[in-house]
Design a protein around this motif. Structure first.
Motif, PDB file in Angstrom:
ATOM      1  N   ASN A 155       0.800  -1.224   0.000  1.00  0.00           N
ATOM      2  CA  ASN A 155       0.000   0.000   0.000  1.00  0.00           C
ATOM      3  C   ASN A 155       0.834   1.276   0.000  1.00  0.00           C
ATOM      4  OD1 ASN A 155      -2.441  -1.420   0.132  1.00  0.00           O
ATOM      5  ND2 ASN A 155      -2.214  -1.671   2.315  1.00  0.00           N
ATOM      6  N   MET A 156       2.113   1.156  -0.253  1.00  0.00           N
ATOM      7  CA  MET A 156       2.966   2.322  -0.100  1.00  0.00           C
ATOM      8  C   MET A 156       2.787   3.393  -1.176  1.00  0.00           C
ATOM      9  SD  MET A 156       4.260   2.146   2.704  1.00  0.00           S
ATOM     10  CE  MET A 156       5.839   2.554   3.358  1.00  0.00           C
ATOM     11  N   LEU A 157       2.463   3.022  -2.389  1.00  0.00           N
ATOM     12  CA  LEU A 157       2.313   4.037  -3.429  1.00  0.00           C
ATOM     13  C   LEU A 157       1.258   5.066  -3.036  1.00  0.00           C
ATOM     14  CD1 LEU A 157       2.344   1.810  -6.639  1.00  0.00           C
ATOM     15  CD2 LEU A 157       4.159   3.319  -5.852  1.00  0.00           C
ATOM     16  N   PHE A 158       0.068   4.611  -2.789  1.00  0.00           N
ATOM     17  CA  PHE A 158      -1.040   5.494  -2.441  1.00  0.00           C
ATOM     18  C   PHE A 158      -0.812   6.153  -1.082  1.00  0.00           C
ATOM     19  CE2 PHE A 158      -5.243   6.229  -0.559  1.00  0.00           C
ATOM     20  CZ  PHE A 158      -5.822   7.025  -1.533  1.00  0.00           C
ATOM     21  N   ALA A 159      -0.447   5.349  -0.099  1.00  0.00           N
ATOM     22  CA  ALA A 159      -0.270   5.867   1.266  1.00  0.00           C
ATOM     23  C   ALA A 159       0.795   6.945   1.336  1.00  0.00           C
ATOM     24  CB  ALA A 159       0.069   4.714   2.214  1.00  0.00           C
ATOM     25  N   GLU A 160       1.936   6.685   0.726  1.00  0.00           N
ATOM     26  CA  GLU A 160       3.024   7.679   0.753  1.00  0.00           C
ATOM     27  C   GLU A 160       2.613   8.971   0.064  1.00  0.00           C
ATOM     28  OE1 GLU A 160       6.646   6.089  -0.810  1.00  0.00           O
ATOM     29  OE2 GLU A 160       6.959   4.794   0.922  1.00  0.00           O
ATOM     30  N   LYS A 161       1.904   8.847  -1.048  1.00  0.00           N
ATOM     31  CA  LYS A 161       1.511  10.040  -1.805  1.00  0.00           C
ATOM     32  C   LYS A 161       0.530  10.899  -1.025  1.00  0.00           C
ATOM     33  CE  LYS A 161       1.832  12.577  -5.433  1.00  0.00           C
ATOM     34  NZ  LYS A 161       3.107  13.256  -5.702  1.00  0.00           N
ATOM     35  N   ILE A 162      -0.481  10.281  -0.423  1.00  0.00           N
ATOM     36  CA  ILE A 162      -1.442  11.112   0.305  1.00  0.00           C
ATOM     37  C   ILE A 162      -0.811  11.746   1.542  1.00  0.00           C
ATOM     38  CG2 ILE A 162      -3.481   9.983  -0.645  1.00  0.00           C
ATOM     39  CD1 ILE A 162      -3.828   8.531   2.053  1.00  0.00           C
ATOM     40  N   ARG A 163       0.104  11.023   2.183  1.00  0.00           N
ATOM     41  CA  ARG A 163       0.808  11.627   3.326  1.00  0.00           C
ATOM     42  C   ARG A 163       1.646  12.813   2.864  1.00  0.00           C
ATOM     43  NH1 ARG A 163       5.704  11.533   4.630  1.00  0.00           N
ATOM     44  NH2 ARG A 163       6.187   9.662   3.439  1.00  0.00           N
ATOM     45  N   GLN A 164       2.385  12.622   1.782  1.00  0.00           N
ATOM     46  CA  GLN A 164       3.237  13.688   1.247  1.00  0.00           C
ATOM     47  C   GLN A 164       2.398  14.913   0.876  1.00  0.00           C
ATOM     48  OE1 GLN A 164       4.823  12.770  -2.589  1.00  0.00           O
ATOM     49  NE2 GLN A 164       5.940  14.681  -2.759  1.00  0.00           N
ATOM     50  N   ILE A 216     -10.514  12.654  -1.016  1.00  0.00           N
ATOM     51  CA  ILE A 216      -9.109  12.945  -0.687  1.00  0.00           C
ATOM     52  C   ILE A 216      -8.503  13.838  -1.765  1.00  0.00           C
ATOM     53  CG2 ILE A 216      -6.810  11.947  -0.390  1.00  0.00           C
ATOM     54  CD1 ILE A 216      -8.210   9.455   0.811  1.00  0.00           C
ATOM     55  N   ALA A 217      -8.792  13.536  -3.029  1.00  0.00           N
ATOM     56  CA  ALA A 217      -8.246  14.333  -4.135  1.00  0.00           C
ATOM     57  C   ALA A 217      -8.715  15.784  -4.051  1.00  0.00           C
ATOM     58  CB  ALA A 217      -8.646  13.718  -5.467  1.00  0.00           C
ATOM     59  N   LYS A 218      -9.975  15.967  -3.719  1.00  0.00           N
ATOM     60  CA  LYS A 218     -10.513  17.333  -3.614  1.00  0.00           C
ATOM     61  C   LYS A 218      -9.824  18.095  -2.480  1.00  0.00           C
ATOM     62  CE  LYS A 218     -14.768  19.962  -3.255  1.00  0.00           C
ATOM     63  NZ  LYS A 218     -16.224  19.936  -3.176  1.00  0.00           N
ATOM     64  N   ILE A 219      -9.692  17.458  -1.340  1.00  0.00           N
ATOM     65  CA  ILE A 219      -9.057  18.110  -0.188  1.00  0.00           C
ATOM     66  C   ILE A 219      -7.603  18.451  -0.495  1.00  0.00           C
ATOM     67  CG2 ILE A 219      -8.273  17.773   2.199  1.00  0.00           C
ATOM     68  CD1 ILE A 219     -10.747  15.912   2.507  1.00  0.00           C
ATOM     69  N   LEU A 220      -6.912  17.515  -1.141  1.00  0.00           N
ATOM     70  CA  LEU A 220      -5.488  17.702  -1.422  1.00  0.00           C
ATOM     71  C   LEU A 220      -5.231  18.448  -2.734  1.00  0.00           C
ATOM     72  CD1 LEU A 220      -4.175  14.209  -0.277  1.00  0.00           C
ATOM     73  CD2 LEU A 220      -4.172  16.363   0.998  1.00  0.00           C
ATOM     74  N   GLN A 221      -6.309  18.787  -3.424  1.00  0.00           N
ATOM     75  CA  GLN A 221      -6.254  19.562  -4.669  1.00  0.00           C
ATOM     76  C   GLN A 221      -5.374  18.890  -5.725  1.00  0.00           C
ATOM     77  OE1 GLN A 221      -4.913  23.290  -2.993  1.00  0.00           O
ATOM     78  NE2 GLN A 221      -7.002  23.962  -2.598  1.00  0.00           N
ATOM     79  N   GLN A 281      -0.020  21.268   4.595  1.00  0.00           N
ATOM     80  CA  GLN A 281      -0.032  21.549   6.028  1.00  0.00           C
ATOM     81  C   GLN A 281      -1.410  21.281   6.642  1.00  0.00           C
ATOM     82  OE1 GLN A 281       1.600  25.548   6.353  1.00  0.00           O
ATOM     83  NE2 GLN A 281       3.691  24.743   6.212  1.00  0.00           N
ATOM     84  N   LEU A 282      -1.965  20.143   6.242  1.00  0.00           N
ATOM     85  CA  LEU A 282      -3.238  19.709   6.796  1.00  0.00           C
ATOM     86  C   LEU A 282      -3.009  18.649   7.859  1.00  0.00           C
ATOM     87  CD1 LEU A 282      -5.197  19.322   3.437  1.00  0.00           C
ATOM     88  CD2 LEU A 282      -5.470  21.159   5.119  1.00  0.00           C
TER      89      LEU A 282
END
Length: 103
Positions: A8-17, A58-63, A23-24
């Motif tokens: 799950n690292m691809l998705f997980a790492e990207k959303i964390r980054q 998630i995409a909307k929040i993270l733009q 700065q959310l």
């Protein structure tokens, strides 16, 4: 590191980054998803798989483009399946790709 985390690292790492760049707080995203903050933390660590329905939120929040996140999420699904028989992965992916082109 457990195999579940690796898958799950691809998705997980990207959303964390992306979250950190914006700065959310994790709790801001978990509130928007209407899930427990502990569950969102597990998703971001790669301990739990995010539900597909979370991706547009998630995409909307993270733009970011939802398709980019969906591609990472789907890649995680493929990795999780393919790691069971690594020796066959190239052959299986080639067959799948050809099958998709022919449809």
């Amino acid at each position: 590191m457990s195999s579940r985390i690796l898958s799950n690292m691809l998705f997980a790492e990207k959303i964390r980054q992306l979250r950190e760049e914006k700065q959310l707080l994790q709790r801001q995203i978990s509130a928007a998803l209407e899930i427990d903050n502990a569950l969102y933390c597990k998703i971001e660590r790669g301990d739990r798989q995010a539900k597909k329905i979370y991706i547009p939120v998630i995409a909307k929040i993270l733009q970011v483009d939802p398709e980019d996140l969906l591609a990472l999420w789907l890649a995680d699904q493929v990795v999780a399946i393919m790691k069971e028989d690594k020796d066959m992965s190239d052959k299986v992916l080639s067959i799948a790709k050809q099958n998709i082109k022919n449809q």
